[in-house]
Write an enzyme that holds these catalytic residues in place. Structure first.
Site, short mmCIF file in Angstrom:
data_model
loop_
_atom_site.label_atom_id
_atom_site.label_comp_id
_atom_site.label_asym_id
_atom_site.label_seq_id
_atom_site.Cartn_x
_atom_site.Cartn_y
_atom_site.Cartn_z
N ARG A 7 -7.83 -3.54 -7.29
CA ARG A 7 -7.18 -4.83 -7.07
C ARG A 7 -8.15 -5.94 -7.44
O ARG A 7 -9.35 -5.86 -7.18
CB ARG A 7 -6.77 -5.00 -5.59
N GLU B 206 -3.52 -12.56 -10.88
CA GLU B 206 -2.64 -12.01 -11.91
C GLU B 206 -1.18 -12.43 -11.73
O GLU B 206 -0.45 -12.54 -12.71
CB GLU B 206 -2.76 -10.50 -12.02
N HIS C 71 -2.47 -4.74 -15.62
CA HIS C 71 -2.08 -3.94 -14.45
C HIS C 71 -1.17 -2.78 -14.90
O HIS C 71 -0.01 -2.67 -14.50
CB HIS C 71 -1.37 -4.79 -13.39
P1 NAI Z 1 -6.63 6.11 -0.99
O1 NAI Z 1 -6.15 5.48 0.27
O2 NAI Z 1 -6.37 7.55 -1.24
O3 NAI Z 1 -8.21 5.89 -1.14
C1 NAI Z 1 -8.87 4.71 -0.81
C2 NAI Z 1 -10.26 5.07 -0.34
O4 NAI Z 1 -10.95 3.85 -0.10
C3 NAI Z 1 -10.30 5.88 0.97
O5 NAI Z 1 -11.11 7.03 0.82
C4 NAI Z 1 -10.86 4.90 1.99
O6 NAI Z 1 -11.65 5.56 2.98
C5 NAI Z 1 -11.70 4.02 1.08
N1 NAI Z 1 -12.01 2.72 1.66
C6 NAI Z 1 -11.33 1.99 2.57
N2 NAI Z 1 -12.00 0.87 2.87
C7 NAI Z 1 -13.13 0.89 2.13
C8 NAI Z 1 -14.23 0.01 1.99
N3 NAI Z 1 -14.31 -1.10 2.74
N4 NAI Z 1 -15.20 0.33 1.12
C9 NAI Z 1 -15.14 1.48 0.39
N5 NAI Z 1 -14.12 2.35 0.50
C10 NAI Z 1 -13.13 2.05 1.35
O7 NAI Z 1 -6.02 5.20 -2.16
P2 NAI Z 1 -5.84 5.59 -3.69
O8 NAI Z 1 -4.53 6.27 -3.90
O9 NAI Z 1 -7.05 6.27 -4.18
O10 NAI Z 1 -5.72 4.13 -4.35
C11 NAI Z 1 -6.80 3.20 -4.28
C12 NAI Z 1 -6.31 1.83 -4.71
O11 NAI Z 1 -6.01 1.84 -6.10
C13 NAI Z 1 -4.98 1.38 -4.05
O12 NAI Z 1 -5.19 0.82 -2.78
C14 NAI Z 1 -4.45 0.38 -5.06
O13 NAI Z 1 -4.87 -0.92 -4.69
C15 NAI Z 1 -5.11 0.78 -6.37
N6 NAI Z 1 -4.12 1.23 -7.35
C16 NAI Z 1 -4.03 0.57 -8.54
C17 NAI Z 1 -3.10 0.95 -9.49
C18 NAI Z 1 -2.98 0.26 -10.81
O14 NAI Z 1 -1.96 0.41 -11.48
N7 NAI Z 1 -3.97 -0.49 -11.26
C19 NAI Z 1 -2.18 2.05 -9.22
C20 NAI Z 1 -2.38 2.72 -7.96
C21 NAI Z 1 -3.32 2.30 -7.05
#
Ligand code: NAI
Length: 339
Positions: free
Chosen positions: A234, A263, A303
């Protein structure tokens, strides 16, 4: 039950109509629920099904007074005022995962684009008709250190792919899982140590109050000189002004970004921009975004990391399951308010 969908393409509408028979469906290709509400007067929708560029704010909810459920077709839900929804007893669900490979593969497309100078290479041949490799020397991934910030679904897939490239992998996550680090051969570090050691830093954390500007002036000071930053998570995770400074001063040698801090404004047309009165800070960030877009050492994609054929179908299938579960009184995939 009346459901209004935002940001849908025609093939998605056909797919949803086929599988959500018995519901009243309304589709809008628009990314602005508020604008549609204004155009149509107050909406009768019971459910809003939105995507990342269609924010659900307090104002949106006023235009949709009957809404009881918001089903976003995304993993991230920072575009929804979850607190305002909770105050009105409106449930919110997301698509917790739709194949972590999709964003992880895109992440590597960005890494390789920078490491092997793909964009200038293609541009040179296509636009200048020049078949010369002068000045296009890149660097190998093998042996380099990849710093994965956020070792969740996507981050862990990135880790596994990086091992295939024979990279050294380090990760930062507030909830480390020792068993996965042993299994996949990577090391958990503090964020500061990760930034100091990595040749490539890639962000995979959700955007929350705790992660707002996670990468800022202070953190850029820790980056290894000449390293690169990849952000497919993000825009708000990185302070845009700090990123510009780090690029201009050569602290980092490049960045590849799929998400920008402002964005939504860049996506919307100029008229909407005037109506919405962006703040001074938002305008400043928009200008910085435009400057980033013009920099040779920066690659910006719109995005698009989620956007594969297979992922889109998985997203719709989960969304359909979310809506059906809500209609049956047993909602699934509910998000928790980060506040
Ligand atoms: P997830 O929930 O599986 O993993 C997120 C990880 O970040 C978790 O392991 C969590 O413990 C960790 N986390 C939480 N707070 C944190 C912090 N302060 N510092 C470091 N790590 C922290 O989520 P997933 O599926 O891996 O997705 C991650 C992000 O990717 C989503 O939240 C979304 O914003 C973004 N995304 C972007 C897309 C795009 O099209 N550009 C598509 C899908 C997701």
């Amino acid at each position: 039950m009346n459901i209004i969908f935002f940001e849908t393409q025609s093939w998605e509408e056909e797919y949803l109509k086929e599988r959500l028979k018995g519901y009243s469906l309304d589709f809008s290709s628009s990314a602005n629920p508020l604008q549609v509400g204004v155009d149509k007067g107050k909406s009768e929708a019971d459910v809003i099904c939105n995507f990342v560029a269609s924010p659900v704010t307090k104002e949106t909810l006023e235009k949709y007074p009957k809404v009881k459920y918001v089903a976003t077709r995304s993993t991230g839900y920072d575009h929804i005022d979850v607190k305002a929804c909770r105050e009105k007893n409106i449930l919110v669900s997301n698509v917790p995962t739709y194949g972590e490979n999709t964003v992880a593969e895109f992440t590597f497309a960005l890494i390789l684009s920078l490491s092997r100078k793909m964009y200038p290479s293609i541009k040179r041949v296509r636009e200048q008709g020049l078949f010369s490799a002068d000045g296009l020397m890149g660097f190998d991934l093998k042996g380099k250190t990849l710093g994965v910030v956020g070792a969740g679904h996507i981050g862990m897939h990135v880790v596994r792919m990086a091992k295939g490239f024979e990279m050294h992998v380090v990760a930062y996550d507030p909830y480390p899982k020792a068993e996965t680090s042993n299994e996949f051969g990577f090391e958990y570090l503090s964020l500061d140590d990760l930034l100091k050691q990595s040749d490539i830093v890639t962000l995979h954390v959700p955007y929350l109050p705790a992660t707002h500007h996670l990468i800022n002036d202070e953190k850029f000071k820790l980056f290894k000189k000449g390293s690169i930053l990849i952000n497919t998570a993000r825009g708000g995770l990185v302070e845009t002004e700090s990123l510009l400074k780090a690029l201009k001063s050569g602290v980092i040698s490049g960045a590849a970004i799929d998400v920008l801090e402002e964005e939504r404004y860049i996506k919307e047309d100029i008229n909407l921009l005037y109506q919405k009165h962006p703040s001074e800070l938002e305008l400043k960030n928009m200008l910085a975004d435009h400057e980033l877009m013009q920099m040779d050492k920066v690659i910006i994609t719109p995005h698009n990391a989620f956007n594969s054929k297979e992922a889109m179908v998985r997203i719709l299938d989960t969304t359909i399951a979310n809506i059906q579960a809500f209609a049956a009184g047993q909602p699934i995939n509910l998000v928790k308010s980060p506040f």
